[in-house]
Write an enzyme that holds these catalytic residues in place. Structure first.
Site, PDB file in Angstrom:
ATOM      1  N   ALA A 112       0.860  -1.277   0.122  1.00 13.71           N
ATOM      2  CA  ALA A 112      -0.076   0.108  -0.163  1.00 13.71           C
ATOM      3  C   ALA A 112       0.884   1.177   0.163  1.00 13.71           C
ATOM      4  CB  ALA A 112      -1.084  -0.020   1.256  1.00 13.71           C
TER       5      ALA A 112
ATOM      6  N   GLY B 205       0.768  -5.137   0.793  1.00  9.17           N
ATOM      7  CA  GLY B 205      -0.498  -5.333   0.189  1.00  9.17           C
ATOM      8  C   GLY B 205      -0.145  -5.541  -1.233  1.00  9.17           C
TER       9      GLY B 205
ATOM     10  N   GLU C   9       5.237  -5.033   7.008  1.00 15.49           N
ATOM     11  CA  GLU C   9       4.378  -4.180   7.750  1.00 15.49           C
ATOM     12  C   GLU C   9       4.922  -3.914   9.302  1.00 15.49           C
ATOM     13  OE1 GLU C   9       2.945  -6.647   5.807  1.00 15.49           O
ATOM     14  OE2 GLU C   9       1.405  -5.656   4.823  1.00 15.49           O
TER      15      GLU C   9
ATOM     16  N   GLU D 207      -0.480  -9.235  -0.681  1.00 16.20           N
ATOM     17  CA  GLU D 207      -1.772  -9.588  -0.313  1.00 16.20           C
ATOM     18  C   GLU D 207      -2.642  -9.661  -1.682  1.00 16.20           C
ATOM     19  OE1 GLU D 207      -1.960  -6.769   2.918  1.00 16.20           O
ATOM     20  OE2 GLU D 207      -2.178  -8.194   4.160  1.00 16.20           O
TER      21      GLU D 207
HETATM   22  N1  DAK Z   1       4.546   3.320  -0.464  1.00 22.87           N
HETATM   23  C1  DAK Z   1       5.004   4.569  -1.329  1.00 22.87           C
HETATM   24  N2  DAK Z   1       6.187   4.628  -1.751  1.00 22.87           N
HETATM   25  C2  DAK Z   1       6.757   3.528  -1.906  1.00 22.87           C
HETATM   26  C3  DAK Z   1       6.631   2.279  -1.381  1.00 22.87           C
HETATM   27  C4  DAK Z   1       5.249   2.214  -0.676  1.00 22.87           C
HETATM   28  N3  DAK Z   1       4.853   1.379  -0.187  1.00 22.87           N
HETATM   29  N4  DAK Z   1       7.583   1.559  -1.773  1.00 22.87           N
HETATM   30  C5  DAK Z   1       8.729   2.205  -2.597  1.00 22.87           C
HETATM   31  N5  DAK Z   1       8.211   3.598  -2.555  1.00 22.87           N
HETATM   32  C6  DAK Z   1       8.735   4.771  -3.220  1.00 22.87           C
HETATM   33  C7  DAK Z   1      10.042   5.153  -2.385  1.00 22.87           C
HETATM   34  O1  DAK Z   1       9.697   5.967  -1.400  1.00 22.87           O
HETATM   35  C8  DAK Z   1      10.844   5.858  -3.462  1.00 22.87           C
HETATM   36  O2  DAK Z   1      10.084   7.117  -3.796  1.00 22.87           O
HETATM   37  P1  DAK Z   1      11.209   8.343  -3.683  1.00 22.87           P
HETATM   38  O3  DAK Z   1      11.761   8.530  -2.571  1.00 22.87           O
HETATM   39  O4  DAK Z   1      11.998   8.235  -5.161  1.00 22.87           O
HETATM   40  O5  DAK Z   1      10.216   9.279  -4.063  1.00 22.87           O
HETATM   41  C9  DAK Z   1      10.627   4.969  -4.685  1.00 22.87           C
HETATM   42  O6  DAK Z   1       9.365   4.227  -4.513  1.00 22.87           O
HETATM   43  C10 DAK Z   1      11.810   3.842  -4.816  1.00 22.87           C
HETATM   44  O7  DAK Z   1      11.848   3.288  -3.647  1.00 22.87           O
HETATM   45  P2  DAK Z   1      13.240   3.082  -2.832  1.00 22.87           P
HETATM   46  O8  DAK Z   1      14.402   4.218  -3.367  1.00 22.87           O
HETATM   47  O9  DAK Z   1      13.007   2.750  -1.364  1.00 22.87           O
HETATM   48  O10 DAK Z   1      13.807   1.828  -3.763  1.00 22.87           O
HETATM   49  P3  DAK Z   1      14.746   0.455  -3.205  1.00 22.87           P
HETATM   50  O11 DAK Z   1      15.059  -0.182  -4.433  1.00 22.87           O
HETATM   51  O12 DAK Z   1      15.840   1.108  -2.532  1.00 22.87           O
HETATM   52  O13 DAK Z   1      13.793  -0.250  -2.323  1.00 22.87           O
HETATM   53  C11 DAK Z   1      11.972  -1.344  -1.581  1.00 22.87           C
HETATM   54  C12 DAK Z   1      12.662  -0.799  -2.654  1.00 22.87           C
HETATM   55  C13 DAK Z   1      10.506  -1.880  -2.212  1.00 22.87           C
HETATM   56  C14 DAK Z   1      12.625  -2.345  -0.707  1.00 22.87           C
HETATM   57  C15 DAK Z   1      11.634  -0.227  -0.561  1.00 22.87           C
HETATM   58  O14 DAK Z   1      11.004   0.767  -1.027  1.00 22.87           O
HETATM   59  C16 DAK Z   1      10.602  -0.527   0.485  1.00 22.87           C
HETATM   60  O15 DAK Z   1      10.917  -1.185   1.531  1.00 22.87           O
HETATM   61  N6  DAK Z   1       9.423  -0.071   0.302  1.00 22.87           N
HETATM   62  C17 DAK Z   1       8.356  -0.290   1.477  1.00 22.87           C
HETATM   63  C18 DAK Z   1       7.880  -1.727   1.409  1.00 22.87           C
HETATM   64  C19 DAK Z   1       6.664  -1.758   2.607  1.00 22.87           C
HETATM   65  O16 DAK Z   1       6.988  -1.714   3.680  1.00 22.87           O
HETATM   66  N7  DAK Z   1       5.355  -2.148   2.131  1.00 22.87           N
HETATM   67  C20 DAK Z   1       4.657  -2.657   3.174  1.00 22.87           C
HETATM   68  C21 DAK Z   1       3.567  -1.354   3.095  1.00 22.87           C
HETATM   69  S1  DAK Z   1       2.178  -1.559   4.192  1.00 22.87           S
HETATM   70  C22 DAK Z   1      -5.227  -2.850   3.723  1.00 22.87           C
HETATM   71  C23 DAK Z   1      -5.006  -3.106   2.508  1.00 22.87           C
HETATM   72  C24 DAK Z   1      -3.498  -3.271   2.219  1.00 22.87           C
HETATM   73  C25 DAK Z   1      -2.603  -3.020   3.267  1.00 22.87           C
HETATM   74  C26 DAK Z   1      -3.257  -2.859   4.686  1.00 22.87           C
HETATM   75  C27 DAK Z   1      -4.705  -2.706   4.988  1.00 22.87           C
HETATM   76  N8  DAK Z   1      -6.811  -3.111   4.127  1.00 22.87           N
HETATM   77  C28 DAK Z   1      -7.826  -3.632   2.946  1.00 22.87           C
HETATM   78  C29 DAK Z   1      -7.229  -3.031   5.279  1.00 22.87           C
HETATM   79  C30 DAK Z   1      -1.394  -2.832   2.871  1.00 22.87           C
HETATM   80  C31 DAK Z   1      -0.278  -2.315   3.862  1.00 22.87           C
HETATM   81  C32 DAK Z   1       1.057  -2.289   3.264  1.00 22.87           C
HETATM   82  O17 DAK Z   1       1.335  -2.785   2.103  1.00 22.87           O
END
Ligand code: DAK
Length: 257
Positions: A65, A108, A131, A111
């Protein structure tokens, strides 16, 4: 027509949807989720489409997400804006949905892939539920679907300690159907989707529904549901055609009736 996805209707009766937010690793913001569900619903109602494929880029299926969008959410904003109910719409898609996954498939994104009917992975795919690093837990099936698929031991490690699965590990634990090279995974997913799309349409829908009922019903309820569904199919032209084609040693011509 769409801002965050690219949509194609292929001659092979496959509806292809590409998540397209490369600047954010295909993070699933509200616009993308709304557009994805609208495109799926449109294809689901289209008689010339028999199977859906959702894919991302070679680098990212989806990194979860959109954290930047979610960071300022409050319980009240989530309740009033209801950004979450859009996720439930995937359960109502009746034709099979394949996820073709390369690169990161996190949170997400994982998921979303698990809510699809099958996952075809590229060798570089990585599956995770990170998460916990954000001080939250999975909210769209990451504690439920994942545990049913890979089992408690692996799910606990992924959810509690951010273990990522490689594509071969994901195949070993039953999360993905097949693993192919990055160059070929999408073609292979489209080939599989085209085969499924060429089959008897009503039987395909009912078969998908019956398999998914496993999650909702006891074994006896599920067996009863399957039996009634099986009986129902004997009211279709496709059943008559399929069995006549077998007996007369000719290919079946499905009408979807
Ligand atoms: N959200 C927003 N931006 C993101 C992002 C994300 N999840 N993942 C990556 N980006 C953005 C980064 O901020 C960066 O943007 P700028 O800084 O250049 O503006 C760009 O994408 C490139 O990312 P990185 O520079 O970080 O690239 P790397 O190759 O170094 O790393 C990475 C890639 C995917 C490993 C890293 O970006 C990362 O760890 N991202 C976050 C992954 C994460 O934590 N995902 C879980 C998010 S929480 C629900 C439905 C769904 C959900 C919950 C409830 N309901 C129906 C109730 C879901 C929740 C989640 O998914």
């Amino acid at each position: 027509m769409y801002e965050t996805i690219l949509v194609e209707k292929l001659a092979s009766r496959v509806g292809l949807i590409r998540l397209n937010r490369p600047q954010a690793m295909n993070a699933l913001n509200a616009t993308l989720m709304r557009e994805l569900m609208n495109a799926l619903k449109e294809h689901d109602a289209e008689p010339d489409i028999g199977c859906h494929v959702i894919t991302g880029s070679e680098k990212a299926f989806a990194a979860g997400a959109d954290i930047k969008e979610m960071a300022t959410a409050t319980p009240v904003s989530m309740l009033v804006g209801d950004p979450i109910s859009v996720w439930d719409e995937l359960k109502k898609i009746r034709k099979p949905v394949l996820a073709a996954v390369a690169g990161v498939c996190l949170g997400g994104g994982c998921e979303l892939a698990m809510a699809c009917d099958m996952i075809i992975a590229a060798e570089n795919a990585k599956f995770g539920q990170p998460e916990i690093n954000l001080g939250v837990i999975p909210g769209a099936g990451g504690t439920q679907r994942l545990t049913r698929i890979v089992g408690k031991a692996i799910a606990m490690e992924m959810v509690l300690n951010n273990r990522w699965l490689t594509a071969p590990e994901a195949a070993q634990f039953g999360l993905v159907n097949h693993v192919y090279s990055v160059e070929t995974y999408l073609d292979e997913a489209l080939k599989l989707a085209a085969e499924i799309a060429s089959r008897a349409p009503i039987a395909i829908r009912i078969a998908k529904d019956c398999v998914n009922k496993t999650y909702e019903m006891t074994l006896n309820e599920g067996l009863e549901y399957e039996r009634r569904s099986f009986h129902f199919l004997f009211s279709t032209d496709d059943q008559t055609e399929g069995m006549d084609a077998f007996v007369n040693k000719r290919p079946a011509q499905w009408k979807g009736q």
